[in-house]
Design an enzyme around this catalytic site. Structure first.
Site, PDB file in Angstrom:
ATOM      1  N   ASP A   1      -5.125 -24.833  65.411  1.00 24.74           N
ATOM      2  CA  ASP A   1      -6.005 -24.689  66.567  1.00 24.74           C
ATOM      3  C   ASP A   1      -7.316 -24.629  65.937  1.00 24.74           C
ATOM      4  O   ASP A   1      -8.421 -24.526  66.531  1.00 24.74           O
ATOM      5  CB  ASP A   1      -5.763 -23.597  67.538  1.00 24.74           C
ATOM      6  CG  ASP A   1      -5.546 -22.066  67.000  1.00 24.74           C
ATOM      7  OD1 ASP A   1      -5.819 -22.232  65.657  1.00 24.74           O
ATOM      8  OD2 ASP A   1      -5.622 -21.133  67.487  1.00 24.74           O
TER       9      ASP A   1
ATOM     10  N   ASP B   1      -5.181 -24.424  60.146  1.00 23.83           N
ATOM     11  CA  ASP B   1      -4.320 -23.141  60.070  1.00 23.83           C
ATOM     12  C   ASP B   1      -3.056 -23.496  60.419  1.00 23.83           C
ATOM     13  O   ASP B   1      -2.760 -24.535  60.859  1.00 23.83           O
ATOM     14  CB  ASP B   1      -4.822 -22.061  60.818  1.00 23.83           C
ATOM     15  CG  ASP B   1      -5.055 -22.126  62.252  1.00 23.83           C
ATOM     16  OD1 ASP B   1      -4.972 -23.383  62.691  1.00 23.83           O
ATOM     17  OD2 ASP B   1      -5.095 -21.171  63.169  1.00 23.83           O
TER      18      ASP B   1
ATOM     19  N   ASP C   1      -1.097 -23.307  62.967  1.00 27.73           N
ATOM     20  CA  ASP C   1      -0.801 -23.718  64.388  1.00 27.73           C
ATOM     21  C   ASP C   1      -1.717 -24.605  64.841  1.00 27.73           C
ATOM     22  O   ASP C   1      -1.682 -25.187  65.947  1.00 27.73           O
ATOM     23  CB  ASP C   1      -0.458 -22.608  65.380  1.00 27.73           C
ATOM     24  CG  ASP C   1      -1.860 -21.563  65.681  1.00 27.73           C
ATOM     25  OD1 ASP C   1      -2.638 -21.710  64.831  1.00 27.73           O
ATOM     26  OD2 ASP C   1      -1.943 -21.113  67.037  1.00 27.73           O
TER      27      ASP C   1
ATOM     28  N   SER D   1      -0.315 -17.683  64.314  1.00 25.51           N
ATOM     29  CA  SER D   1      -1.757 -18.493  63.783  1.00 25.51           C
ATOM     30  C   SER D   1      -1.947 -18.119  62.502  1.00 25.51           C
ATOM     31  O   SER D   1      -1.008 -18.797  61.541  1.00 25.51           O
ATOM     32  CB  SER D   1      -2.752 -17.883  64.732  1.00 25.51           C
ATOM     33  OG  SER D   1      -3.823 -18.526  64.870  1.00 25.51           O
TER      34      SER D   1
END
Length: 451
Positions: free
Chosen positions: A247, A243, A245, A100
């Protein structure tokens, strides 16, 4: 038995660590075996763009296959896309290779349930128990098979655009110009594809999916300077910052100003509740802007411990139409059971299309609070002793002890909690004028001698 979790950070959403230290291919393989035994069926695997991602992906897949699970490889893909794929394709689980917002030296595994959400704490403990007890593999004839799917992002986009809250044609008619900063992460291609499907002219900023992270990975204002400049120079209607990833979503107004990630959820909540009033669930560290917005529609906000699965489970209990986390994480359960930047971008564009006003004006209509965040760390920190000092100091006040300590004072609050993913204590405070006094008070308590 040897403790194979040394150097790993374990939370309700999975595991993370520095690659080559706490997190190795051997660890990823072993977790793959444990998760494959837990799911008992086919598992989707995706990853973000970190340079270590393919290595860990192959290791995790090897573990899954040896446990008898078939694997569907999705390739480089946003984390919410994996959740969406598992849910709507009816798989037994999913695994995402990502850390993340953590630095590039980190990576991790996020584990997805058959329902298309992250594992609860209880489910995570079941997998961890299998991991600690050691591999339980089948014979050669039980080894799983690998299939490739390259349409997961398309499926995800179709689900987003099919939401009852979204009118793609209305967005297309506006012909928005959008600057997209995907930090060269997993949202680089999927984000651009979504925006182009919505008729947007896309100004790409850091949209080469090579995983080198040309800015700080968190989409916070101090990391979005290039996106701000792109919005100003190209006359964009809005800037979207992701970000690695994809999400989490932050916004930059048409003025070229990053408005802060807390505004993403507040704006999404205002838009959704205008269409479908209902309860809202957020975590304990989310701005009270959401409570003020919900109050405009006569609905209640419920708070859950930090961790998106905790918020999601509360949303499902309440049948909430919208919820999420104030770090830019929008959850729309109609589409997806996790934070989803593709959902967030679409809802913001739909709001802009219907309001026929610039983002800066929509932001200006929200309540104004000042939020400040701090972290406390020191060598040999006794986190439990420090938290006990906090509980003792604030013992006579309005406390929520479900996740660290949260203190409410009129229209101000402060939340102190040991991080789920890093060895430190996080402090978040919010007030109408300044949160400095709350932060200073808490930091003074934490800095007291453990003795």
């Amino acid at each position: 038995m040897e403790d194979c979790t040394v150097g790993l950070l374990i939370s309700v959403s999975g595991i993370r660590g520095v690659v080559g230290e706490g997190l190795t291919p051997e660890v990823a393989c072993r977790f793959g075996v444990a998760f494959g035994g837990w799911t008992g069926g086919p598992v989707a695997v995706g990853r973000d763009t970190r340079p270590t991602g393919e290595m860990l992906e192959m290791a995790a897949i090897s573990g899954l296959l040896s446990a008898g699970s078939d694997v569907v490889r999705l390739g480089v893909i946003p984390t919410p896309t994996v959740l969406c794929f598992v849910r709507w394709e009816g798989l037994s689980g999913g695994a995402v290779i990502t850390a993340s917002h953590n630095p590039i030296s980190w990576n991790g595994l996020k584990l997805v349930s058959p329902e298309g959400r992250f594992l609860t704490a209880g489910e995570g403990e079941e997998v961890l128990k299998r991991y600690r007890e050691g591999p339980s593999r089948g014979s050669w004839e039980d080894v799983g098979q690998v299939a490739q799917r390259r349409d997961a992002a398309d499926l995800h986009i179709e689900k987003v655009l099919s939401s009852e809250l979204v009118d793609p044609e209305a967005i297309k008619e506006r012909g928005f110009k959008v600057a997209l900063d995907a930090v060269d992460g997993a949202g680089s291609e999927a984000g651009r594809k979504l925006l182009e499907r919505l008729g947007c002219e896309v100004v790409p900023v850091h949209c080469r999916p090579d995983g080198r992270f040309p800015r700080g990975p968190e989409p916070v204002p101090e990391n979005l300077g290039e996106l701000e400049r792109a919005v100003r120079e190209h006359g964009a209607d809005v800037g979207f910052g992701l970000d690695p990833d994809a999400d989490r979503l932050s916004l930059v107004s048409e003025e070229g100003r990053a408005v802060g990630e807390e505004y993403t959820l507040a704006l999404a909540v205002r838009f959704v509740l205008g269409k479908e009033p209902g309860p809202v669930a957020v975590n304990l560290s989310t701005s009270r802007m959401v409570e003020d917005v919900a109050g405009e529609f006569g609905v209640q906000v419920y708070r859950a411990p930090v961790g998106e699965v905790n918020v999601l489970m509360e949303m499902l209990r309440l049948r909430a139409p919208i919820g999420g986390e104030g770090n830019g994480g929008v959850i729309l359960p109609e589409v997806n059971y996790g934070r989803d930047s593709l959902v967030g971008m679409t809802l913001i564009l739909q709001y802009l299309a219907e309001a026929d006003e610039p983002l800066s004006r929509l932001v200006a209509r929200l309540p104004r609070y000042v939020m400040r965040k701090a972290t406390y760390r020191r060598p040999g920190l006794d986190r439990e002793a420090a938290m006990e000092r906090v509980r003792s100091h604030f013992g006579g006040e309005d406390l929520d002890l479900r996740d660290g300590v949260r203190i409410v004072r009129d229209r101000a609050w402060v939340h102190i909690r040991p991080s789920n993913t890093e060895p430190l204590i996080r402090v978040v405070a919010e007030a109408e004028v300044t949160a400095d006094r709350l932060i200073d008070e808490v930091m003074g308590i934490l800095e007291e001698d453990d003795g």
